[in-house]
Design a protein around this motif. Sequence first.
Motif, mmCIF file in Angstrom:
data_model
loop_
_atom_site.group_PDB
_atom_site.id
_atom_site.type_symbol
_atom_site.label_atom_id
_atom_site.label_comp_id
_atom_site.label_asym_id
_atom_site.label_seq_id
_atom_site.Cartn_x
_atom_site.Cartn_y
_atom_site.Cartn_z
ATOM 1 N N SER A 1 -2.669 -13.029 0.496
ATOM 2 C CA SER A 1 -1.280 -12.698 0.868
ATOM 3 C C SER A 1 -1.290 -11.866 2.134
ATOM 4 O O SER A 1 -2.340 -11.373 2.565
ATOM 5 C CB SER A 1 -0.602 -11.899 -0.249
ATOM 6 N N CYS A 2 -0.097 -11.687 2.702
ATOM 7 C CA CYS A 2 0.040 -10.766 3.833
ATOM 8 C C CYS A 2 -0.173 -9.333 3.342
ATOM 9 O O CYS A 2 -0.751 -8.505 4.053
ATOM 10 C CB CYS A 2 1.420 -10.932 4.452
ATOM 11 N N THR A 3 0.272 -9.057 2.124
ATOM 12 C CA THR A 3 0.052 -7.738 1.525
ATOM 13 C C THR A 3 -1.440 -7.397 1.536
ATOM 14 O O THR A 3 -1.839 -6.298 1.937
ATOM 15 C CB THR A 3 0.586 -7.735 0.068
ATOM 16 N N TYR B 1 16.362 -6.025 3.382
ATOM 17 C CA TYR B 1 15.740 -4.776 2.958
ATOM 18 C C TYR B 1 16.749 -3.659 2.734
ATOM 19 O O TYR B 1 17.791 -3.599 3.368
ATOM 20 C CB TYR B 1 14.743 -4.308 4.017
ATOM 21 N N GLU C 1 1.479 -18.628 -2.280
ATOM 22 C CA GLU C 1 1.114 -17.271 -1.851
ATOM 23 C C GLU C 1 -0.047 -17.457 -0.881
ATOM 24 O O GLU C 1 -0.874 -18.339 -1.067
ATOM 25 C CB GLU C 1 0.620 -16.413 -3.023
ATOM 26 N N GLY C 2 -0.138 -16.623 0.144
ATOM 27 C CA GLY C 2 -1.259 -16.743 1.071
ATOM 28 C C GLY C 2 -0.991 -15.949 2.318
ATOM 29 O O GLY C 2 0.142 -15.533 2.565
ATOM 30 N N SER D 1 5.435 -3.789 1.259
ATOM 31 C CA SER D 1 3.995 -3.952 1.484
ATOM 32 C C SER D 1 3.523 -3.305 2.779
ATOM 33 O O SER D 1 2.382 -2.849 2.862
ATOM 34 C CB SER D 1 3.630 -5.436 1.530
ATOM 35 N N THR D 2 4.388 -3.281 3.789
ATOM 36 C CA THR D 2 4.008 -2.675 5.071
ATOM 37 C C THR D 2 3.591 -1.226 4.838
ATOM 38 O O THR D 2 2.601 -0.750 5.402
ATOM 39 C CB THR D 2 5.203 -2.708 6.058
ATOM 40 N N HIS E 1 3.711 -17.065 2.153
ATOM 41 C CA HIS E 1 4.535 -17.073 0.941
ATOM 42 C C HIS E 1 5.566 -18.195 1.049
ATOM 43 O O HIS E 1 5.933 -18.603 2.156
ATOM 44 C CB HIS E 1 5.242 -15.711 0.837
ATOM 45 N N LYS F 1 8.327 -18.286 3.766
ATOM 46 C CA LYS F 1 8.040 -18.197 5.196
ATOM 47 C C LYS F 1 8.060 -19.592 5.843
ATOM 48 O O LYS F 1 8.274 -20.589 5.161
ATOM 49 C CB LYS F 1 6.688 -17.507 5.401
ATOM 50 N N PHE G 1 9.612 -4.567 4.543
ATOM 51 C CA PHE G 1 9.218 -4.852 3.169
ATOM 52 C C PHE G 1 8.278 -3.761 2.662
ATOM 53 O O PHE G 1 7.551 -3.155 3.452
ATOM 54 C CB PHE G 1 8.517 -6.223 3.141
ATOM 55 N N ALA H 1 4.166 -10.959 9.334
ATOM 56 C CA ALA H 1 4.404 -11.796 8.144
ATOM 57 C C ALA H 1 5.359 -12.953 8.454
ATOM 58 O O ALA H 1 5.173 -14.068 7.982
ATOM 59 C CB ALA H 1 4.968 -10.954 7.005
ATOM 60 N N GLN H 2 6.386 -12.665 9.261
ATOM 61 C CA GLN H 2 7.429 -13.664 9.539
ATOM 62 C C GLN H 2 7.236 -14.329 10.902
ATOM 63 O O GLN H 2 8.092 -15.089 11.333
ATOM 64 C CB GLN H 2 8.810 -12.965 9.521
ATOM 65 N N ASP I 1 2.614 -6.207 11.667
ATOM 66 C CA ASP I 1 3.080 -6.934 10.486
ATOM 67 C C ASP I 1 3.817 -8.159 11.014
ATOM 68 O O ASP I 1 5.000 -8.104 11.363
ATOM 69 C CB ASP I 1 3.975 -6.065 9.604
ATOM 70 N N SER J 1 2.021 -14.015 6.646
ATOM 71 C CA SER J 1 2.249 -14.467 5.270
ATOM 72 C C SER J 1 2.531 -15.967 5.218
ATOM 73 O O SER J 1 3.234 -16.503 6.076
ATOM 74 C CB SER J 1 3.439 -13.722 4.677
HETATM 75 C C1 LIG Z 1 6.858 -11.512 3.391
HETATM 76 C C2 LIG Z 1 6.516 -10.227 4.019
HETATM 77 C C3 LIG Z 1 5.419 -9.455 3.600
HETATM 78 C C4 LIG Z 1 4.594 -9.795 2.398
HETATM 79 O O1 LIG Z 1 3.984 -11.026 2.447
HETATM 80 P P1 LIG Z 1 3.183 -11.550 1.160
HETATM 81 O O2 LIG Z 1 2.394 -12.708 1.710
HETATM 82 O O3 LIG Z 1 4.205 -11.959 0.161
HETATM 83 O O4 LIG Z 1 2.311 -10.460 0.686
HETATM 84 C C5 LIG Z 1 5.113 -8.302 4.305
HETATM 85 N N1 LIG Z 1 5.858 -7.885 5.345
HETATM 86 C C6 LIG Z 1 6.934 -8.581 5.758
HETATM 87 C C7 LIG Z 1 7.705 -8.078 6.947
HETATM 88 C C8 LIG Z 1 7.309 -9.761 5.104
HETATM 89 O O5 LIG Z 1 8.384 -10.435 5.513
#
Ligand SMILES: *Cc1c(COP(=O)(O)O)cnc(C)c1O
Length: 380
Positions: free
Chosen positions: A55-57, A326, A193-194, A84-85, A184, A187, A82, A155-156, A153, A182
């Motif tokens: 995952s991105c996490t 968010y 997941e990935g 996770s950041t 997910h 996305k 998010f 992710a997007q 980050d 990410s």
């Molecule tokens: C989706 C997302 C994450 C988390 O991604 P995962 O692959 O679900 O862990 C983290 N940061 C941002 C900004 C996201 O949009």
Amino acid sequence: MKIPFNKPFIIGNELQYIQDAVVSGKISGDGIFTKRCQALLEEKYGFLKVLLTTSCTDALEMAAILCDIKPGDEVIIPSYTFVSTANAFVLRGAKIVFVDSCEDNPNVDPQKIEAAITQNTKVIVPVHYAGVACDMESIMSLAHKHNLYVVEDAAQAIDSYFTFSDGSKKALGSIGHFGAFSFHETKNIIAGEGGILTINNPSFIERAEIIREKGTNRSAFFRNEIDKYGWVDIGSSFLPSELISAFLLAQLENIEKIQRKRKEIWERYYSGLKDLEREGCFLLPKLPNYATNNAHMFYILCQSLSERGELIEHLKTNGIHSVFHYLSLHKSPFFENKHERNELTMADQYSDILIRLPLFYELKMEEIDKIIRCLKDFYS
Ligand SMILES: *Cc1c(COP(=O)(O)O)cnc(C)c1O
């Protein structure tokens, strides 16, 4: 017919590749599909090194370990992001310093970053919201001046770029020391997941491979670089199965097609809603001139929290699933009672007024037109 907010899709050889992986007799990680995904991404976007993660996490957690975060280190993160950041660094004992967004887009404001830097600051984490680049030139020069790490980050932000003032252009995720993406199912490119960690400085590659392999030097062992493998560092199980990378490879092979379609959807929303923006009903996304649009998200900014609530209800009554995004992390239950609260008005504003419209590969042009009509109806 109901229109969902998101819908996972397959576009090419996803199922065939999963079958191939099973038949080949290797479905744990770091096999041929993992390597092909990594090579494709390195080649296409100029990342020095790509490591697939679950995952991105997980990629962010790996980056936090690689930055050698110790309790007391400060990490600067936008509040509008998010969890996770922030969590990735909280897990290593960091103190999170939240900063505000820009006035004209939800990305972090570099001037606010500069004001937040102290003796203890170790990392800046820009989040490329909606796949739109943060001001990476300013952020990298701050990092350079204060000797800080930058973890993007992204992710997007797959397939999106930043243009520097000298005209050079770099893929997001290839500019900071590390980038985290990410895959997910929400996305642009999906694997359920990935994710990936991108490493843009060669001195971190070896340690990153060890951390991803539970703290062992197993990757080097399988390349015959050493004659036995053992426990050499901290780490965890950050490596995805070949079933995931098989699915992902098929998506990556079709990235141009996916991106073309998403941009078409985005443009149709934009041109269809331009009149309403001109009439002052809401604001459409603004793209800084250094950024590209990867059509990750289509959002509008309403006038108020209550109006947004009514609009989401109106769309729902018409079978359209739209969502807000968010809630400022500096006001979250986890963070608020531990730290003094600072005012981050733009982050709060985006928390209140931003609404995301459906955007997925199989969204039909008629469906977009229906959503646009429904918005016009609400504001008439
Ligand atoms: C989706 C997302 C994450 C988390 O991604 P995962 O692959 O679900 O862990 C983290 N940061 C941002 C900004 C996201 O949009």
